[in-house]
Design an enzyme around this catalytic site. Structure first.
Site, PDB file in Angstrom:
ATOM      1  N   ASP A  33      56.038  65.057  64.712  1.00 21.90           N
ATOM      2  CA  ASP A  33      56.703  64.613  63.483  1.00 21.90           C
ATOM      3  C   ASP A  33      55.706  64.107  62.443  1.00 21.90           C
ATOM      4  O   ASP A  33      56.031  64.015  61.267  1.00 21.90           O
ATOM      5  CB  ASP A  33      57.678  63.467  63.789  1.00 21.90           C
ATOM      6  N   HIS A  34      54.537  63.734  62.894  1.00 21.68           N
ATOM      7  CA  HIS A  34      53.573  63.073  61.990  1.00 21.68           C
ATOM      8  C   HIS A  34      52.232  63.783  62.057  1.00 21.68           C
ATOM      9  O   HIS A  34      51.331  63.318  62.728  1.00 21.68           O
ATOM     10  CB  HIS A  34      53.420  61.591  62.384  1.00 21.68           C
ATOM     11  N   PHE A  35      52.025  64.889  61.412  1.00 19.37           N
ATOM     12  CA  PHE A  35      53.033  65.626  60.667  1.00 19.37           C
ATOM     13  C   PHE A  35      53.053  67.033  61.235  1.00 19.37           C
ATOM     14  O   PHE A  35      52.031  67.478  61.753  1.00 19.37           O
ATOM     15  CB  PHE A  35      52.660  65.684  59.177  1.00 19.37           C
ATOM     16  N   VAL A  40      48.242  63.776  62.754  1.00 21.10           N
ATOM     17  CA  VAL A  40      47.236  62.702  62.715  1.00 21.10           C
ATOM     18  C   VAL A  40      47.866  61.428  63.293  1.00 21.10           C
ATOM     19  O   VAL A  40      49.083  61.247  63.246  1.00 21.10           O
ATOM     20  CB  VAL A  40      46.740  62.403  61.277  1.00 21.10           C
TER      21      VAL A  40
END
Lengths: 165, 173
Positions: A33-35, A40
């Protein structure tokens, strides 16, 4: 995901400083989800890694007396380089002061020679029995858990390395 | 776990302020590690909830054209512990206005009438010179999850109702 942000303790000098490492793996779920296009380590996870490093320094400096150690205040948290999968966040935390119920630190993390994060932290330390004397058993369980985890991440070795002249 | 630390927006004033809520549930994995037998929602994840509330507020003000990243947490102070069963309310307000280089947010987290946290943070618009080259122009920050979150039903009552269409009634001349 799991919520352990310290993989290894490299140096430990209670009650003054700790050096620890968080390795970032692409197998960690939250990176999806990140990203999605650019995984990262989230900035607050860098901060959490510093908090957990500082918490190990508190435990090692106070013989694991307090079982719950939480962030009470963070100041001037600044971010630099990204930490990408395959990278390691090297954290160096210096105690400004460690008291029985609270402690203050200056902390920084770098990755591949570049500053990734720096912060000033205040932590609070407590036992569950402070609020509810009937739950001292939870403190006993947590204390044993932390001692075992300390062994898993190289705490005793870091202490022993320091004892060598 | 997923990386989304707010559940829905309940108020949204473009470029000015946003309010989101998050439920804290034992069904969330991280609470079983933080801490075994004594679940407490981590303060750092409350900072992230505020960053997501404020980040969407700042990003939406410029129609999600900019890559909005957390540049600094000026100060975050925590006054109460948040545990499973709690619902927290995250209120982010833009300090001044959204500028070309970024924006500052003043945030408060409450649970009912109780103040849980006060958080001040700064966002930067990641300029092209610092943006990862391999990404090109794609805005990797605002994933569909956030944009969908903003467009979810919960906000509809804040917007003026759509004009009512007169539906022809059957059986009438």
């Amino acid at each position: 995901m799991r919520f352990y942000l310290v993989d290894r303790i490299l140096e430990l000098e209670p009650p003054k400083r700790i050096v620890a490492v968080k390795s970032l793996s692409l197998a960690e779920e939250y990176l999806a989800d990140h990203f999605p296009a650019y995984p990262v380590l989230p900035g607050v996870m860098m901060l959490e890694a510093l908090v957990q490093s500082a918490a190990w320094l508190v435990r090692a400096s106070t013989d694991f007396q307090k079982t719950v150690i939480l962030l009470r205040e963070a100041q001037n948290v600044r971010y630099g380089a990204f930490v990408r999968p395959g990278g390691q966040l090297l954290m160096e935390v210096e105690a400004v002061g460690i008291g029985p119920a609270a402690s203050r630190f200056r902390a920084a993390g770098q990755c591949e020679g570049q500053q990734a994060v720096q912060a000033r932290l205040t932590l609070e330390h407590l036992n569950i029995a402070d609020d509810d004397p009937g739950r001292a058993d939870l403190d006993a369980g947590l204390r044993a858990f932390w001692r075992q985890r300390f062994k898993l991440i190289g705490g005793p070795q870091a202490l022993a390395a320091r004892a060598q002249p | 776990m997923r990386w989304i630390w707010i559940d829905k927006f309940v108020e949204f004033e473009r470029g000015r302020r946003a309010v989101a809520v998050k439920n804290v549930s034992l069904a969330e994995e991280h609470l079983h590690d933080h801490f075994p037998g004594y679940p407490v929602h981590p303060p750092t994840l409350m900072i992230e909830g505020m960053a997501q509330t404020g980040g969407v507020l700042v990003g939406e003000a410029l129609d999600f054209r900019e890559k909005v990243i957390l540049a600094k947490v000026t100060r975050a102070r925590f006054h109460r512990r948040v545990v499973p069963g709690d619902q927290i309310r995250l209120e982010a307000a833009v300090v001044g206005e959204v500028r070309p280089e970024g924006a500052s947010i003043d945030g408060r987290i409450t649970r009912g009438a109780d103040l849980v946290a006060e958080i001040q943070m700064m966002f930067a618009h990641l300029d092209q010179s610092r943006a990862p080259l391999e990404l090109g122009d794609e805005n990797f920050v605002f994933t569909e999850d956030f944009i969908r979150l903003l467009r979810m039903r919960q906000l509809n009552h804040l917007a003026p109702p759509p004009p009512r269409r007169d539906v022809p009634q059957e059986g009438r001349p």
